[in-house]
Scaffold this motif. Structure first.
Motif, mmCIF file in Angstrom:
data_model
loop_
_atom_site.group_PDB
_atom_site.id
_atom_site.type_symbol
_atom_site.label_atom_id
_atom_site.label_comp_id
_atom_site.label_asym_id
_atom_site.label_seq_id
_atom_site.Cartn_x
_atom_site.Cartn_y
_atom_site.Cartn_z
ATOM 1 N N UNK B 13 11.312 -12.312 -7.599
ATOM 2 C CA UNK B 13 12.138 -11.210 -8.108
ATOM 3 C C UNK B 13 13.513 -11.743 -8.519
ATOM 4 N N UNK B 16 13.194 -13.508 -11.782
ATOM 5 C CA UNK B 16 13.149 -12.538 -12.876
ATOM 6 C C UNK B 16 14.553 -12.064 -13.230
ATOM 7 N N UNK B 226 17.250 -0.416 -12.407
ATOM 8 C CA UNK B 226 15.791 -0.527 -12.398
ATOM 9 C C UNK B 226 15.122 0.764 -11.960
ATOM 10 N N UNK B 227 15.811 1.471 -11.055
ATOM 11 C CA UNK B 227 15.220 2.724 -10.612
ATOM 12 C C UNK B 227 15.202 3.715 -11.763
ATOM 13 N N UNK B 228 16.305 3.756 -12.514
ATOM 14 C CA UNK B 228 16.358 4.680 -13.632
ATOM 15 C C UNK B 228 15.383 4.298 -14.740
ATOM 16 N N UNK B 229 15.267 2.998 -14.992
ATOM 17 C CA UNK B 229 14.349 2.538 -16.021
ATOM 18 C C UNK B 229 12.889 2.750 -15.610
ATOM 19 N N UNK B 230 12.678 2.896 -14.308
ATOM 20 C CA UNK B 230 11.320 3.092 -13.828
ATOM 21 C C UNK B 230 10.617 1.797 -13.469
ATOM 22 N N UNK B 231 11.275 0.664 -13.710
ATOM 23 C CA UNK B 231 10.610 -0.614 -13.423
ATOM 24 C C UNK B 231 10.528 -0.894 -11.923
ATOM 25 N N UNK B 232 11.454 -0.286 -11.169
ATOM 26 C CA UNK B 232 11.421 -0.493 -9.723
ATOM 27 C C UNK B 232 10.079 -0.015 -9.160
ATOM 28 N N UNK B 233 9.532 1.051 -9.779
ATOM 29 C CA UNK B 233 8.238 1.577 -9.335
ATOM 30 C C UNK B 233 7.149 0.516 -9.388
ATOM 31 N N UNK B 234 7.252 -0.364 -10.376
ATOM 32 C CA UNK B 234 6.256 -1.420 -10.507
ATOM 33 C C UNK B 234 6.228 -2.308 -9.278
ATOM 34 N N UNK B 235 7.403 -2.607 -8.750
ATOM 35 C CA UNK B 235 7.470 -3.444 -7.548
ATOM 36 C C UNK B 235 7.105 -2.642 -6.315
ATOM 37 N N UNK B 236 7.546 -1.375 -6.310
ATOM 38 C CA UNK B 236 7.281 -0.547 -5.133
ATOM 39 C C UNK B 236 5.806 -0.190 -5.014
ATOM 40 N N UNK B 237 5.094 -0.156 -6.153
ATOM 41 C CA UNK B 237 3.677 0.191 -6.110
ATOM 42 C C UNK B 237 2.811 -1.047 -5.898
ATOM 43 N N UNK B 238 3.451 -2.211 -5.842
ATOM 44 C CA UNK B 238 2.718 -3.440 -5.551
ATOM 45 C C UNK B 238 2.855 -3.733 -4.054
#
Ligand SMILES: Nc1ncnc2c1ncn2[C@@H]1O[C@H](COP(=O)(O)OP(=O)(O)OP(=O)(O)O)[C@@H](O)[C@H]1O
Ligand SMILES: [Mg+2]
Lengths: 340, 396
Positions: B13, B16, B226-238
């Motif tokens: 992370x 990245x 990242x939370x606003x962009x929605x990308x944080x969800x990608x990590x949180x759902x992994x």
């Protein structure tokens, strides 16, 4: 493998006093494409977020791939893939780097990951673009990478939250074909949310129609349509070039009429019951000096089902959210907001 | 999910985030310009010595001649009389030059005045007498203040001494008496060799500030964005532990902050002639510890705000006063009492104090052990609170 992929029991999600998901209970069978169909704010995304462990339910419980979302979050996360409304992609990273990052987060061994990425890129015809930064891609290209990103860990269950939102018809079709292929080839269970009725119709094995956080109907697309025909309701489409608001309210006031919707400047769609429905509508239009260019008794669509079940339209707010959505031109002229 | 894979995830992370930072041209330019701008602006705007009072000063009178015949006693009396009027110094007498230095080093006094052993005899024989001002280079304002005071004393005394000298030694040729009008040779020496300069004072402060502010603003930004962009969800759902996500963010932001800190250090040395007395490794170590002490605060803010905008706003409100209160630009001892109290609760205060001691005074770990312990304590407390809050926030 269990033949129930997801089992939700009385799921509730409240945001302060607002109930976004209201006691949802349903089961998704392993290997099926299960659709959540509903207007903006129906609670589709909220439900998916709870199932993906991104958000804790206020009440109720659910198991995903056999694991409890509240207590076995990590196990759930190992078995799912998520394509959410917002793309999970980093613009300044290349397609390959994005895929690499997520592959590493799933602990896929290096060699296997390299092969998997190449294979998936090939499936969506994106090998040529692997080393370009995502930020330079079109929405359709991004979405293809976004979808294969969710498939890196070969999930048993794939969540697709409005995967064709904002895509042109060609990309939309590609994503739909791809969705079907994932389901058929890998046997992946797919949860799909959409407010594109046609999409749900062609893709889903079963559809749950949600409205205000509740499931109003859950069945196969053809069974859902039987709700209308079985109830002796006719869907009549009329082309009346000189249609007026007075005419519409006249038709509305007929005893056989359930709903009247204006599709564009000249077309109206009437739900009416009984054998005389067609005659009554024609008489009303004629006596109001309306010119009927054509009249059909049409096959009900899921949209009609939704209207019939909820008394309001799905597309009321959709038109201003998505401009490239297919069929938009037919409905776009009339945007009313939905007030709660 | 073991610890090893948790660390691996964090590193990926961070990789990245750093890749993302390195590909943002404008961001990179700002990354380099910000410290440069800070150094330049601060160095030229702030050097001033007005408004000081009660600066603790050690006085060592080493004059061999004491008692009635002593000229140094008169000198000291004169100095005290003047100081009573201005109240600038808080004089205390010590026994030796070594005492003066050690008192300054351990922070008891900010400066010292040493009257040489030949003071009276030199003056009586018509030579120049030595008075040495020892000052703490970590506080250049004190040095110039004392120098001004002494010059005033000497100007007043000079005439008297000259008259005195003439009366005592009738036969002395006139030119000797004239020479005695300004009979004192005042030297300023620091505890360590080299010139006192304001940059030496501010450079450690700016370094600490840049690194820690960089983290404080960078972290909430990195997470909320990242939370606003929605990308944080990608990590949180992994299947990735929340700690790994936080860890990755912290590693990336710390690296970014440290790069800025190193830029400040390099600029200070190359452009502004700052001489680093202590060990560079220790400096970097303190910077890292400073970062550790503040990481928790950054995460807390992220957890309690839902948008990047709010997070940034809160950060600005917090960091701005923190910058002034933690002694980056002015010594804390010169601030009003209530500000001094507030300063004690800011981790940045201790980081900057430790940095300053290492850069300017060249001390080692023992001399800054208190600062180190306090910073560590801040870190542990804030981080524990932050992790709890973050875990909760991610479930909203
Ligand atoms: N974090 C939140 N805080 C407060 N309210 C929220 C939050 N997330 C969603 N809601 C509200 O919950 C309701 C359901 O939202 P949700 O996103 O699940 O709808 P949806 O069915 O996915 O709609 P769309 O078709 O627009 O994606 C909406 O009214 C929304 O405003
Ligand atoms: Mg949604």
């Amino acid at each position: 493998m269990d033949d129930i992929a997801i089992k939700a029991t009385n799921l509730v999600k409240k945001f302060r006093d607002f109930v976004a998901v209201d006691h949802l209970s349903f089961e998704v069978k392993t290997g099926e494409i299960f659709g959540f169909l509903g207007p903006n704010g129906a609670g589709k995304t909220t439900t998916i977020r709870m199932l993906c462990t991104l958000s804790g339910p206020t009440q109720g419980s659910a198991t995903v791939a056999g694991f409890d979302i509240a207590h076995q979050g990590d196990r759930v996360r190992e078995h799912i893939g998520l394509v959410s409304e917002k793309m999970i992609m980093y613009d300044r990273l290349t397609a390959h780097e994005n895929l690499r990052l997520f592959g590493e987060l799933y602990d896929i061994p290096r060699n296997a990951l390299r092969e998997r990425i190449d294979e998936l890129l090939k499936v969506v015809n994106m090998e040529k673009w692997a080393d370009q930064q995502i930020g330079t891609f079109s929405t359709g290209m991004k979405q293809r990478i976004n979808v294969i990103r969710a498939l890196l860990n070969e999930p048993e269950i794939l969540f697709l939250d409005e995967p064709t939102l904002g895509l042109d018809p060609q990309s939309t079709n590609e994503i739909r074909d791809f969705t079907r292929r994932i389901n058929e080839d890998a046997g992946t269970t797919i949860i799909l949310t959409t407010h594109a009725m046609a999409e749900a119709d062609v893709l889903c094995d079963r559809i749950s129609i949600v409205d205000y956080g509740k499931i109003v109907a859950l069945d196969t697309p053809s069974n859902l349509k039987k709700v209308i025909t079985g109830a002796d309701t006719n869907v009549i489409e009329l082309d009346v070039p000189n249609i007026t608001p007075t005419l519409i309210s006249d038709i509305q006031s007929l005893s056989c009429t359930q709903t009247v919707t204006a599709e564009d400047e000249t077309h109206i769609r009437v739900h009416a019951s009984g054998d005389e429905a067609c005659d009554n509508v024609i008489d009303t239009v004629r006596s109001g000096a309306g010119q009927i260019r054509s009249i059909h008794n049409v096959e009900p669509t899921l949209e009609d089902v939704f209207l019939y079940l909820t008394g309001h339209e799905v597309r009321e707010q959709v038109a201003d959210k998505v401009t490239t959505q297919e069929g938009h031109s037919r409905h776009g002229s009339r945007v009313r907001s939905r007030i709660r | 999910m073991g610890v090893r894979s948790g660390i691996r995830h964090a590193l990926w992370i961070a990789w990245k985030d750093l890749l993302d930072i390195s590909r943002n041209r404008m961001g990179l330019v700002m990354l380099i310009l910000m410290p440069l701008f800070m150094m330049g602006m601060v160095g030229y705007i702030f050097p001033s010595n007005s408004g000081m009072s009660n600066v603790p000063v050690a006085l060592a009178n080493l004059d061999a001649v004491q008692g009635n015949a002593s000229l140094s006693t008169k000198f000291v009396a004169q100095l005290e009389a003047l100081n009573n009027k201005t109240g600038m110094m808080d004089l205390s007498t010590v026994g030796s030059a070594a005492d003066v230095k050690s008192n300054i080093q351990n922070g008891q006094q900010s400066a010292g005045i040493i009257i040489g052993s030949n003071f009276t005899s030199n003056l009586n024989s018509g030579k120049q007498a030595d008075v040495t001002i020892v000052n703490d280079q970590s506080n250049p304002q004190t040095a110039s203040l004392i120098q001004t005071q002494l010059t005033q004393v000497i100007e007043q005394m000079g005439t008297q001494t000259a008259t005195y000298g003439l009366n005592q030694t009738y036969k002395t040729p006139l030119n000797y008496s004239l020479a005695q009008v300004a009979p004192y040779n005042i030297q300023t020496t620091g505890i360590v060799p080299g010139q006192t300069n304001y940059f030496e004072f501010v450079a450690p402060g700016i370094m600490g500030m840049v690194v820690m502010m960089s983290l404080m603003t960078g972290l909430p930004h990195a997470i909320s964005f990242e939370r606003e962009m929605g990308t944080l969800d990608g990590m949180l759902a992994a299947p990735v532990h929340r700690m790994s996500i936080l860890g990755g963010k912290v590693i990336a932001q710390t690296t970014r902050g440290m790069i800025q800190g190193i830029i400040v250090l390099t600029l200070s040395i190359v452009l502004f002639g700052v001489v680093v007395q202590g060990s560079i490794a220790l400096i970097l170590g303190i910077l890292l510890l400073g970062v550790f002490s503040l990481v928790g605060l950054g995460i807390l803010i992220t957890s309690f705000t839902s948008t990047e905008e709010t997070a940034t706003m809160i950060m600005m409100t917090l960091t701005f006063p923190m910058m002034f209160l933690s002694g980056v630009f002015f010594p804390i001892s010169q601030m009003p009492q209530f500000m001094q109290v507030i300063a004690q609760f800011l981790p940045l205060t201790y980081a900057i104090s430790a940095l300053r001691k290492v850069v300017v005074l060249g001390v080692g770990i023992p001399a800054i052990s208190t600062d180190i312990i306090i910073l560590f304590g801040f870190g542990i407390v804030l981080l524990s609170a932050a992790l709890l809050a973050f875990e909760r926030a991610m479930k909203r």
